[in-house]
Motif scaffolding. Structure first.
Motif: not given
Length: 158
Positions: A86-97
């Motif tokens: 659930d963290l990607p829905h909770i934190l306002d952080v863009d994923a990166c590679t």
């Protein structure tokens, strides 16, 4: 609640890379969901064990931040703790590679310094651990550590 090194790596890997403050927020969110408190994750120990690696994001990711980022390292077996999905829905952080070759170069530089220090200090436990890490690192990123591994092997035999 305590998070293992591999759980820290799993959280970081979920986003590709996180800053230390973002990782701490993620841990706090997980603890809140469980109705407990987070026992400060031992990020320094995870870094020392190469479960996590720290880097400046400039040439390695497309993320812009003033903070160093953390990525899952060559010895990690990333594992998601309960509720982490659930963290990607909770934190306002863009994923990166992170670029693995560039990240590998950063980790290789650190590894070589760690190896030189272990040999200079005649730290046989650390030398043995670094020998193991060298194989993981070569599998994880396009680096060649034959020369440094030879020095570690020689020092281990002393």
């Amino acid at each position: 609640m305590e998070l293992t090194h591999d759980e820290l790596a799993g959280i970081v890997d979920l986003f590709g890379a996180l800053s230390l403050s973002e990782l701490a927020t993620a841990g706090d969110e997980l603890a809140f969901k469980r109705g407990t408190e987070l026992a400060g994750p031992d990020v320094d120990a995870a870094l020392a064990a190469y479960r996590l690696v720290a880097f400046d994001p400039d040439a390695i990711t497309d993320r812009t931040t003033d903070e160093q980022l953390l990525a899952a390292g060559p010895t990690a077996f990333p594992a998601l703790p309960d509720g982490a999905e659930d963290l990607p829905h909770i934190l306002d952080v863009d994923a990166c590679t992170p670029d693995r070759a560039a990240l590998g170069a950063v980790v290789e530089e650190r590894f070589r310094a760690d190896a030189a220090r272990a040999v200079a200090e005649d730290d046989h436990d650390r030398i043995a651990r670094l020998l193991d890490v060298s194989y993981d690192l070569e599998t994880w990123a396009p680096v060649a550590l034959d020369g440094v591994r030879d020095r570690l092997d020689t020092a281990a035999g002393d």
